[in-house]
Design a protein around this motif. Structure first.
Motif, PDB file in Angstrom:
ATOM      1  N   ARG A  61      12.473  19.111   4.993  1.00  0.00           N
ATOM      2  CA  ARG A  61      11.833  19.967   5.987  1.00  0.00           C
ATOM      3  C   ARG A  61      11.388  19.177   7.214  1.00  0.00           C
ATOM      4  NH1 ARG A  61       6.295  23.097   4.703  1.00  0.00           N
ATOM      5  NH2 ARG A  61       5.716  20.986   4.156  1.00  0.00           N
ATOM      6  N   ASN A  62      10.787  18.046   6.972  1.00  0.00           N
ATOM      7  CA  ASN A  62      10.167  17.321   8.072  1.00  0.00           C
ATOM      8  C   ASN A  62      11.087  16.323   8.760  1.00  0.00           C
ATOM      9  OD1 ASN A  62       7.643  18.546   7.804  1.00  0.00           O
ATOM     10  ND2 ASN A  62       7.124  17.194   6.110  1.00  0.00           N
ATOM     11  N   VAL A  63      12.060  15.865   8.038  1.00  0.00           N
ATOM     12  CA  VAL A  63      12.909  14.820   8.629  1.00  0.00           C
ATOM     13  C   VAL A  63      14.327  15.318   8.865  1.00  0.00           C
ATOM     14  CG1 VAL A  63      13.812  12.500   8.334  1.00  0.00           C
ATOM     15  CG2 VAL A  63      11.516  13.039   7.548  1.00  0.00           C
ATOM     16  N   LEU A  64      14.979  15.716   7.792  1.00  0.00           N
ATOM     17  CA  LEU A  64      16.393  16.068   7.923  1.00  0.00           C
ATOM     18  C   LEU A  64      16.606  17.273   8.835  1.00  0.00           C
ATOM     19  CD1 LEU A  64      18.022  15.563   4.421  1.00  0.00           C
ATOM     20  CD2 LEU A  64      18.059  14.099   6.425  1.00  0.00           C
ATOM     21  N   ALA A  65      15.867  18.346   8.554  1.00  0.00           N
ATOM     22  CA  ALA A  65      16.084  19.579   9.315  1.00  0.00           C
ATOM     23  C   ALA A  65      15.791  19.369  10.796  1.00  0.00           C
ATOM     24  CB  ALA A  65      15.218  20.691   8.747  1.00  0.00           C
TER      25      ALA A  65
END
Length: 490
Positions: A221-225
DNA sequence: CGCCACTAACCCATGTTACG
DNA sequence: CGTAACATGGGTTAGTGGCG
């Protein structure tokens, strides 16, 4: 203007908030940033550089990776001077104020940031026609410096990444580029283990405090997306992540596949090579049957090891006929000894046509015996858990080889049908291992029907990562049977 | 310069779901 | 059915630009 002669007067604004105890003076990176900002500002004052301005006409010094590409070296004395002047004024909001003799007023210069637009506070949406705010954290700049120092920085243009908003987008773009050229599986497909990706992008964050495992959902949620969104939504960036595929082991997301393509009119090298015979040595593969044949051979090569077999097959196909190639591949596969360089061996084998002198019926006669007793010396019975831990990896490796040998044996018995199954499996990208089938497996001599079933099954699952085998009960059964390790009793 | 609103990055609590 | 891993809402902290 000479930076070393204290023409520039640096001051750091302290926030009204309390200084956090974590702040222990500026890092070398921050100093570097200050210095480079100062240098660029001096250049601007000398007319060597045009500083951009924000909406209100204020000049600012944007700092981006290009600042380091340019190779502006840090002057040690100047750096020390800045450090002394900064002292412990490591406030939360750091601004650079430059006061020159020529200037009567101070100018506020945001560090490592640039104003490109704004977000409407009430609607919380981007104001039409204006770009978003852009910032570049010191941590990101530090990453670029490290990469640059190592000399393994991908030489992409600063222009492509300058509009990234999320820090991890820089990192993701970087690792995607690097792995596109090194570890590409198929055209435009990049695979990472989640653990590896977490290390590269999140540096030990998003961890479960109990077991230290990466909390994938938060990481996603916080990094990849955010990174993917950043990469895809920026027109300047030529790369596009079309989809993110999660490979699960049970519930756990073990591997991540990035499906990547260039946005406009660009192709990966292999793609262009496939389409244009003049590029590289590869020929054009147009016939579907030929393509299938090539893929079948590549699938067979996978049991030898990971390498660029696809390219090799395409090259060999130009020089020799299919029958000769296939026979020599069979000959190679049937070699008992470990061949250090299978590709080189195969080239020579086909060139010299080793298989010609070997009767067809004997090609498979020298195939390794699947049920051959393990070479590894069995420990004594009644072992402790500690010893199991010591030997686990090795047994797992051996177990893995055992499965591979089984696959090979069954392949010999079942022929091309198995290969079709395997190809189908590859094409459909079958999900995680079917645990039930494997866990029900026992160390017994299977019936002919079972052999047929298992042959298909094993080959279908052939090539799965070794880690998976640690998880299945087959390993435990194997350990118990061969080494008297009763793992369940531990 | 001080205050405000906002954001990235991270962190925590709780709910949900699939596996063994 | 307990547990591990995912999903989700929401909070904290440091850092950012706008504004007067």
């Amino acid at each position: 203007m000479d930076i070393e002669n204290s023409v520039l007067n640096f001051r750091v604004q302290k926030s009204n908030k309390l200084i956090n105890s974590k702040q222990e003076g500026l890092t070398a990176t921050q100093n570097k940033i200050l210095l480079i900002a100062a240098n660029r500002y001096v250049m601007a004052q000398n007319g060597e550089l045009d500083l951009p301005t924000d909406e209100r006409g204020r000049q600012y010094v944007p700092l981006f990776p290009r600042d380091f590409f340019g190779g502006e070296k840090v002057n040690g004395r100047a750096l020390q001077q800045i450090k002394e002047q900064l002292g412990d004024l490591t406030g939360i909001s750091v601004f650079l104020r430059i006061q020159t003799e020529e200037m009567e007023e101070e100018r506020r210069i945001p560090i490592a940031s640039a104003v490109r637009g704004y977000r409407d506070r009430k609607t919380k949406k981007t104001v039409e026609g204006k770009e978003m705010q852009v910032s570049l954290s010191p941590e990101i700049v530090e990453m670029f410096i490290k990469q640059w120092d190592k000399g393994n920085f991908t030489q992409y243009l600063y222009e492509k990444v300058r509009d990234f908003r999320v820090g991890s987008a820089f990192k993701l773009y970087e690792v995607l580029l690097q792995h596109l050229t090194k570890n590409r599986l198929q055209h435009g497909q990049v695979k990472f283990s989640v653990e590896m990706l977490g290390e590269m992008l999140a540096r030990g964050s998003y961890r479960n405090k109990k077991n230290g495992n990466l909390i994938y959902s938060e990481f996603k949620r916080n990094v990849l997306a955010k990174s993917i969104n950043d990469i895809n939504s920026n027109d300047r960036c030529d790369l596009e992540v079309t989809s993110l595929e999660e490979k699960r082991l049970g519930r756990k997301v073990q591997d991540v596949f990035f499906h990547v393509r260039y946005k406009q009119g660009r192709h990966f090298k292999a793609d262009s090579a496939m389409k244009d015979p003049e590029v590289g040595e590869l020929s054009v593969v147009t016939d579907q049957l030929v393509e299938k044949w090539v893929r079948a051979l590549v699938a067979r090569f996978k049991r030898i090891g990971r390498s660029n077999w696809h390219q090799l097959v395409l090259q060999l196909k130009n020089e020799y006929d299919n029958d000769r190639i296939e026979k020599n591949i069979d000959y190679l596969l049937c070699q008992q000894q470990r061949i250090k360089n299978p590709q080189g061996y195969l080239r020579t084998a086909i060139k010299e046509n080793y298989a010609e002198s070997v009767p067809q019926t004997e090609l498979f006669a020298v195939a390794p015996k699947a049920t051959k007793a393990p070479v590894y010396e069995a420990p004594k019975p009644n072992l402790e858990k500690r010893e199991w831990e010591v030997h686990k990896e090795r047994i797992a490796e051996e177990f893995n080889q055992y499965w591979k040998d089984l696959c090979f044996q069954y392949y010999n018995q079942l022929g091309e049908d198995c290969l079709d199954d395997y190809l189908e499996y590859l094409q459909n990208e079958a999900p995680a291992l079917e645990r039930k089938s494997l866990s029900s497996w026992e160390m017994q001599t299977p019936s002919e029907e079972a052999i047929r079933f298992f042959g298909r099954y094993l080959i279908k699952n052939f090539g799965t990562p070794q880690e998976r085998l640690y998880q299945v009960k087959g390993l435990k059964a194997y350990a118990k049977k061969v080494y008297q390790f009763d793992v369940d009793a531990f």
